[in-house]
Design a protein around this motif. Structure first.
Motif, short mmCIF file in Angstrom:
data_model
loop_
_atom_site.label_atom_id
_atom_site.label_comp_id
_atom_site.label_asym_id
_atom_site.label_seq_id
_atom_site.Cartn_x
_atom_site.Cartn_y
_atom_site.Cartn_z
N LEU A 263 15.13 35.13 88.64
CA LEU A 263 14.42 33.99 89.23
C LEU A 263 13.21 34.46 90.02
CD1 LEU A 263 17.36 31.72 90.47
CD2 LEU A 263 15.85 31.31 88.52
N LEU A 264 13.37 35.54 90.77
CA LEU A 264 12.26 36.06 91.57
C LEU A 264 11.12 36.52 90.67
CD1 LEU A 264 14.27 38.13 94.23
CD2 LEU A 264 12.99 36.02 94.65
N ARG A 265 11.44 37.16 89.56
CA ARG A 265 10.39 37.61 88.64
C ARG A 265 9.69 36.43 87.97
NH1 ARG A 265 9.79 42.81 87.79
NH2 ARG A 265 11.47 44.31 88.19
N ALA A 266 10.44 35.37 87.72
CA ALA A 266 9.86 34.21 87.01
C ALA A 266 9.03 33.33 87.93
CB ALA A 266 10.97 33.39 86.36
N ALA A 267 9.30 33.34 89.25
CA ALA A 267 8.66 32.40 90.17
C ALA A 267 7.13 32.51 90.19
CB ALA A 267 9.23 32.57 91.58
N PRO A 268 6.53 33.71 90.32
CA PRO A 268 5.06 33.76 90.31
C PRO A 268 4.46 33.25 89.01
CG PRO A 268 5.98 35.84 91.11
CD PRO A 268 7.10 35.05 90.52
N ALA A 269 5.09 33.61 87.88
CA ALA A 269 4.57 33.16 86.59
C ALA A 269 4.71 31.65 86.45
CB ALA A 269 5.30 33.87 85.45
N ALA A 270 5.80 31.08 86.97
CA ALA A 270 5.98 29.63 86.92
C ALA A 270 4.91 28.92 87.73
CB ALA A 270 7.37 29.26 87.41
N GLY A 271 4.63 29.43 88.94
CA GLY A 271 3.57 28.84 89.77
C GLY A 271 2.22 28.93 89.10
N ALA A 272 1.93 30.09 88.49
CA ALA A 272 0.65 30.26 87.81
C ALA A 272 0.55 29.36 86.59
CB ALA A 272 0.48 31.73 87.40
N LEU A 273 1.66 29.22 85.86
CA LEU A 273 1.65 28.37 84.66
C LEU A 273 1.39 26.91 85.01
CD1 LEU A 273 2.10 27.85 81.65
CD2 LEU A 273 4.56 27.76 82.12
N LEU A 274 2.10 26.38 85.99
CA LEU A 274 1.91 24.98 86.37
C LEU A 274 0.50 24.74 86.93
CD1 LEU A 274 5.36 24.06 87.95
CD2 LEU A 274 4.48 23.49 85.68
N MET A 275 0.01 25.68 87.73
CA MET A 275 -1.36 25.53 88.24
C MET A 275 -2.38 25.58 87.11
SD MET A 275 -3.50 25.00 90.62
CE MET A 275 -2.52 25.11 92.14
N SER A 276 -2.17 26.47 86.15
CA SER A 276 -3.14 26.57 85.05
C SER A 276 -3.12 25.30 84.20
CB SER A 276 -2.81 27.79 84.17
OG SER A 276 -1.54 27.67 83.56
N LEU A 277 -1.95 24.70 84.02
CA LEU A 277 -1.89 23.43 83.28
C LEU A 277 -2.64 22.33 84.02
CD1 LEU A 277 1.82 23.49 82.07
CD2 LEU A 277 -0.23 23.88 80.69
N TRP A 278 -2.51 22.32 85.35
CA TRP A 278 -3.24 21.33 86.15
C TRP A 278 -4.74 21.55 86.06
CZ3 TRP A 278 -5.52 21.52 91.37
CH2 TRP A 278 -5.80 20.24 91.89
N LEU A 279 -5.15 22.82 86.08
CA LEU A 279 -6.58 23.12 86.06
C LEU A 279 -7.21 22.86 84.69
CD1 LEU A 279 -6.71 26.40 88.20
CD2 LEU A 279 -7.46 24.11 88.86
N THR A 280 -6.40 22.73 83.65
CA THR A 280 -6.99 22.37 82.35
C THR A 280 -7.50 20.92 82.35
OG1 THR A 280 -4.85 21.68 81.42
CG2 THR A 280 -5.51 23.98 81.09
N ARG A 281 -7.07 20.11 83.30
CA ARG A 281 -7.50 18.70 83.38
C ARG A 281 -8.49 18.46 84.52
NH1 ARG A 281 -4.82 15.16 80.35
NH2 ARG A 281 -5.46 13.46 81.75
N TRP A 282 -8.66 19.44 85.41
CA TRP A 282 -9.54 19.31 86.57
C TRP A 282 -10.52 20.47 86.57
CZ3 TRP A 282 -8.38 15.68 90.78
CH2 TRP A 282 -7.29 14.86 90.50
N HIS A 283 -11.67 20.26 87.18
CA HIS A 283 -12.62 21.37 87.26
C HIS A 283 -13.30 21.36 88.63
CE1 HIS A 283 -15.39 18.12 86.28
NE2 HIS A 283 -16.41 18.91 86.51
N PHE A 284 -13.86 22.51 88.98
CA PHE A 284 -14.46 22.70 90.29
C PHE A 284 -15.93 22.31 90.25
CE2 PHE A 284 -10.95 25.68 89.86
CZ PHE A 284 -10.23 25.44 91.03
#
Length: 413
Positions: A263-284
């Motif tokens: 779980l500890l190893r998966a947590a950073p990748a899970a956070g990055a994955l969800l954030m990257s999915l969000w950023l595919t719909r939003w831009h700076f």
């Protein structure tokens, strides 16, 4: 942290045929590489029963990316980048086919595995910077940040599911994993071949010499914003390598078993994955500089919380935030570097950037391990997080133009 705004582009990202082909190639290649890493590590340890052999796999993968970075960058800028990626993935496919056949015939040994992994590393040293340099040719400039986020989502999905799939299939034999890897690489080649019909910028070919090989380094030194974002990544990752200490935290501090470590190893990748999915719909659209610094600071703060936590759920939350912040920073940094770099230099700049990325990841793990051996795991992780925050403060002062930057694309680039 200033928030990105919804993308109002009339052409959604995944309705861009060229990007879809590129993305399919990236996810196939990423899954293949993650599965290969698990299978090769397991197989070589089963053959040798030596921990040093596992270290050699990491070294063998790391060396080509450093030794070939400058010539690879020049080559990528001289030739059609689509064909460079196709050639690189073809090299990787041939290597894993050889590993599959040798494993099936039971003629595999340590030297052969390391040699073939080195060949894969050669392919990767061309594939990674070529794909980075190719992406701006396939999508409009305003969509590049979202495209990089989708690219990051593919990598994170592979990082989460690839090792698990590789380990599960290894039960049927290493040859089965390698055969599936070869199939994925071939699917990637098929997807990328669709790009050959896409019109891209033609670049004049020039003979290689020392001046042209070093052009990427000179460009980075001459552009404070590019130098700032690349060096910020180097030092932040170098100091914030707490994830290398996860086995120690899982066993000695959080008092959990292998399931907790997973779980500890998966947590950073899970956070990055969800954030990257969000950023595919939003831009700076504004204040991208301060947003990037805030994201790196968030990375450092999450590292500090993780270091001080003695509850597994708080540690998981901290690692999740750490991965999400890292993805925000990565998308902004990657977009700025690509948009600020002239097309004829993107290969060389991407190759130099890959040296920074690979070096910071490898040395960051080494630094965390050495500090943990001297001071203990908690002080090592805590110092890494505090060090990251200090780097952010120093870089904001050293690069005021980057701090005040409003747009991803520099006006005079």
């Amino acid at each position: 942290m200033p928030s990105p705004t919804p993308d109002t582009s009339s052409s959604p990202l995944f309705r861009q045929p060229a990007f879809v082909a590129f993305w399919c190639c990236r996810i196939a290649s990423s899954f293949a590489f993650q599965m290969l890493s698990v299978a090769a590590g397991w197989q070589i340890y089963a053959l040798t029963h030596r921990a040093a052999s596992l270290g050699l796999i990491g070294l063998i993968q790391f060396l080509p990316s450093v030794l070939l970075a400058l010539p690879a960058g020049h080559f990528i800028d001289q030739w059609d980048r689509r064909r460079v990626v196709i050639g690189a993935i073809a090299i990787e496919a041939v290597a894993v086919i050889c590993m599959a056949i040798s494993s099936h015939l039971e003629h595999i040994h340590e030297t052969a595995i390391l040699l073939l992994i080195f060949v894969v590393g050669i392919g990767k040293s061309f594939e990674f910077p070529a794909m980075q340099a190719l992406l701006p040719d396939l999508v409009p400039g305003p969509m590049l940040a979202r495209a990089m986020a989708a690219n990051g989502a593919a990598s994170q999905a592979a990082s989460i599911a690839g090792p698990a799939l590789g380990g599960f299939l290894y039960v049927a034999g290493a040859d089965v994993v390698y055969a599936l890897d070869a199939g994925l690489y071939l699917l990637g080649l098929l997807a990328l071949s669709c790009l050959l019909a896409v019109k891209v910028n033609a670049r004049p070919r020039e003979p290689a010499n020392l001046d042209r090989l070093l052009a990427g380094i000179r460009f980075i030194r001459a552009r404070p914003d590019v130098l700032g974002v690349i060096s910020l990544d180097l030092f932040a990752v170098l100091l914030g390598g707490a994830t290398a200490l996860l086995p120690i935290f899982a066993q000695d501090i959080l008092h959990t078993g292998p399931w907790g470590l997973g779980l500890l190893r998966a947590a950073p990748a899970a956070g990055a994955l969800l954030m990257s999915l969000w950023l595919t719909r939003w831009h700076f659209q504004r204040q991208v500089g301060i947003t990037m610094f805030a994201a790196v600071a968030g990375f450092g703060l999450a590292t500090v919380v993780f270091a001080l936590s003695s509850w597994i759920w708080l540690s998981l939350a901290a690692l999740f935030v750490l991965g999400a912040c890292d993805m925000v920073s990565m998308v902004i940094r990657g977009s700025m570097v690509q948009l600020d770099t002239p097309d004829d230099l993107r290969g060389r700049v991407s190759a130099v950037n890959s040296i920074f990325v690979n070096t910071s990841n490898q040395l960051g793990e080494f630094e965390s391990g050495m500090l943990a051996a001297w001071l203990g795991a908690v002080p090592a992780a805590l110092l890494g997080g505090v060090g990251t925050l200090l780097v952010v403060a120093i870089w904001m002062r050293l690069f005021p133009g980057l701090r005040h930057r409003q747009q991803l694309h520099h006006a005079d680039s």
